[in-house]
Scaffold this active site. Structure first.
Site, PDB file in Angstrom:
ATOM      1  N   ASN A  99       0.879  -1.170   0.000  1.00 16.70           N
ATOM      2  CA  ASN A  99       0.000   0.000   0.000  1.00 16.70           C
ATOM      3  C   ASN A  99       0.916   1.219   0.000  1.00 16.70           C
ATOM      4  O   ASN A  99       1.545   1.517   1.004  1.00 16.70           O
ATOM      5  CB  ASN A  99      -0.899  -0.021   1.246  1.00 16.70           C
ATOM      6  CG  ASN A  99      -1.685   1.269   1.406  1.00 16.70           C
ATOM      7  OD1 ASN A  99      -1.785   2.063   0.459  1.00 16.70           O
ATOM      8  ND2 ASN A  99      -2.243   1.486   2.593  1.00 16.70           N
ATOM      9  N   HIS A 118      -9.125   1.963   5.120  1.00 15.31           N
ATOM     10  CA  HIS A 118      -7.821   2.041   5.798  1.00 15.31           C
ATOM     11  C   HIS A 118      -7.943   2.994   6.984  1.00 15.31           C
ATOM     12  O   HIS A 118      -8.663   3.992   6.914  1.00 15.31           O
ATOM     13  CB  HIS A 118      -6.743   2.522   4.817  1.00 15.31           C
ATOM     14  CG  HIS A 118      -5.373   2.364   5.369  1.00 15.31           C
ATOM     15  ND1 HIS A 118      -4.834   3.264   6.266  1.00 15.31           N
ATOM     16  CD2 HIS A 118      -4.450   1.385   5.201  1.00 15.31           C
ATOM     17  CE1 HIS A 118      -3.624   2.846   6.608  1.00 15.31           C
ATOM     18  NE2 HIS A 118      -3.372   1.719   5.983  1.00 15.31           N
ATOM     19  N   GLU A 126      -6.155   5.277   7.992  1.00 18.17           N
ATOM     20  CA  GLU A 126      -5.862   6.691   7.681  1.00 18.17           C
ATOM     21  C   GLU A 126      -7.081   7.376   7.070  1.00 18.17           C
ATOM     22  O   GLU A 126      -7.321   8.558   7.317  1.00 18.17           O
ATOM     23  CB  GLU A 126      -4.631   6.775   6.759  1.00 18.17           C
ATOM     24  CG  GLU A 126      -3.366   6.447   7.542  1.00 18.17           C
ATOM     25  CD  GLU A 126      -2.307   5.689   6.768  1.00 18.17           C
ATOM     26  OE1 GLU A 126      -2.338   5.687   5.524  1.00 18.17           O
ATOM     27  OE2 GLU A 126      -1.433   5.075   7.420  1.00 18.17           O
ATOM     28  N   GLU A 134      -5.120  -4.240  10.819  1.00 15.97           N
ATOM     29  CA  GLU A 134      -3.973  -3.346  10.998  1.00 15.97           C
ATOM     30  C   GLU A 134      -4.164  -2.514  12.263  1.00 15.97           C
ATOM     31  O   GLU A 134      -4.865  -1.495  12.234  1.00 15.97           O
ATOM     32  CB  GLU A 134      -3.861  -2.392   9.803  1.00 15.97           C
ATOM     33  CG  GLU A 134      -3.697  -3.082   8.471  1.00 15.97           C
ATOM     34  CD  GLU A 134      -3.114  -2.136   7.416  1.00 15.97           C
ATOM     35  OE1 GLU A 134      -2.076  -2.493   6.852  1.00 15.97           O
ATOM     36  OE2 GLU A 134      -3.674  -1.057   7.179  1.00 15.97           O
ATOM     37  N   GLY A 185       3.435   2.227  10.619  1.00 17.88           N
ATOM     38  CA  GLY A 185       4.487   3.222  10.388  1.00 17.88           C
ATOM     39  C   GLY A 185       5.274   3.584  11.636  1.00 17.88           C
ATOM     40  O   GLY A 185       6.037   4.547  11.635  1.00 17.88           O
ATOM     41  N   SER A 225       3.935  -2.215  10.231  1.00 18.35           N
ATOM     42  CA  SER A 225       5.381  -2.398  10.364  1.00 18.35           C
ATOM     43  C   SER A 225       5.856  -3.797   9.947  1.00 18.35           C
ATOM     44  O   SER A 225       6.766  -4.356  10.568  1.00 18.35           O
ATOM     45  CB  SER A 225       5.827  -2.065  11.794  1.00 18.35           C
ATOM     46  OG  SER A 225       5.550  -0.694  12.089  1.00 18.35           O
TER      47      SER A 225
HETATM   48  P1  13P Z   1       3.556   0.251   7.461  1.00 20.21           P
HETATM   49  O1  13P Z   1       3.915  -1.090   6.864  1.00 20.21           O
HETATM   50  O2  13P Z   1       4.366   1.374   6.884  1.00 20.21           O
HETATM   51  O3  13P Z   1       3.526   0.195   8.949  1.00 20.21           O
HETATM   52  O4  13P Z   1       2.046   0.553   6.987  1.00 20.21           O
HETATM   53  C1  13P Z   1       1.066  -0.403   7.178  1.00 20.21           C
HETATM   54  C2  13P Z   1      -0.162   0.001   6.454  1.00 20.21           C
HETATM   55  O5  13P Z   1      -0.837   0.926   6.845  1.00 20.21           O
HETATM   56  C3  13P Z   1      -0.509  -0.727   5.236  1.00 20.21           C
HETATM   57  O6  13P Z   1      -1.787  -0.423   4.812  1.00 20.21           O
END
Ligand code: 13P
Length: 252
Positions: free
Chosen positions: A9, A96, A98, A168, A174, A214
């Site tokens: 992603n 997601h 976010e 997630e 992140g 992560s």
């Molecule tokens: P990271 O792998 O950068 O932690 O992000 C995970 C994510 O949000 C994938 O959709």
């Protein structure tokens, strides 16, 4: 047997020029993934979809990161499912964290998008996961259960098994603080039990559940060897073509 699935992603990263360079370098990877019975792909910004798809064709999955639930209309700045279909896109991330956090997307709104994608023959990757506060209060399961039950409302048994679920935990995205394999497996197995309750064991045995947060080349195997984790949704480590390749080679 559920096929393993590895999805990148990219979020809001890469210009079209950078995306094309990645695609050219990642093209050959599809063969290795297929030989090892792994489905592999990247979900990329809207503007990169057509150029990346043109290069990768069917060698890797190319998916969108979001969509609107309606076919067309006065929704400035939005992208519809027929627009995605027209350029050969058949996968799309929905809900997601976010999007939920920064754009106020609710599980009800995600449900409409899931239904629209399924009606159009696309595969939704439905994300769920709790905040650090919810995790620390010990309320993860109740929170995730609501996201799953609301997200799957009015989705038929036949369609449900086509959905991919990505767990997630927000506190692991992140941050480098990935959930332990035990925590990830516990929640993914719990999600499968909710699907079993909703649709029975045929669907719950077929549906694919990914872990995200992560995931890196050096920890991907720990997750992918868990009983209820069928793959990974990877942010940062999917941006560099070498670490993207390593994600695959390290899980084989
Ligand atoms: P990271 O792998 O950068 O932690 O992000 C995970 C994510 O949000 C994938 O959709």
């Amino acid at each position: 047997m559920r096929r393993k699935l590895l999805l990148g992603n990219w979020k809001m990263n890469k210009t079209v020029t950078e995306a094309k360079e990645f695609a050219l370098n990642a093209k050959e990877l599809g063969k290795l993934a297929r030989q090892n019975k792994v489905d592999m792909g990247v979900c990329v910004p809207y503007i990169c979809l057509a150029p990346v798809k043109k290069i990768l064709k069917t060698s890797l999955i190319v998916g969108a990161e979001n969509c609107h639930e309606l076919d067309h209309g006065a929704y400035t700045g939005e992208i519809s499912i027929p627009m995605l279909k027209d350029i050969g896109i058949s996968w799309c991330i929905i809900g997601h964290s976010e999007r939920r956090t920064y754009y106020g997307e609710t599980s009800e709104a995600c449900n409409k998008k899931l239904i629209a994608l399924l009606n159009n023959g696309l595969i939704p990757v439905y994300c769920c996961g709790e905040s650090l506060e919810t995790y620390e209060k010990g309320e993860t399961k109740a929170f995730v259960e609501e996201q799953i039950r609301t997200g799957f409302k009015d989705i038929s048994e036949e369609d449900a098994s086509k959905v991919v679920i990505a767990y997630e935990p927000i506190w692991s995205i992140g941050t480098g603080k990935n959930a332990s394999k035990e925590i990830a497996e516990d929640i993914c197995s719990f999600i499968r039990s909710i699907i079993k309750d909703l649709y029975g064991s045929k669907v719950s045995n077929r549906i694919r559940i990914l872990y995200g947060g992560s995931v890196k080349p050096n920890n991907i195997k720990e997750y992918l060897t868990q009983k209820d984790i069928d793959g990974a949704l990877v942010g940062g480590a999917s941006l560099d073509v070498n670490s993207y390749k390593e994600l695959l080679t390290n899980l084989l």
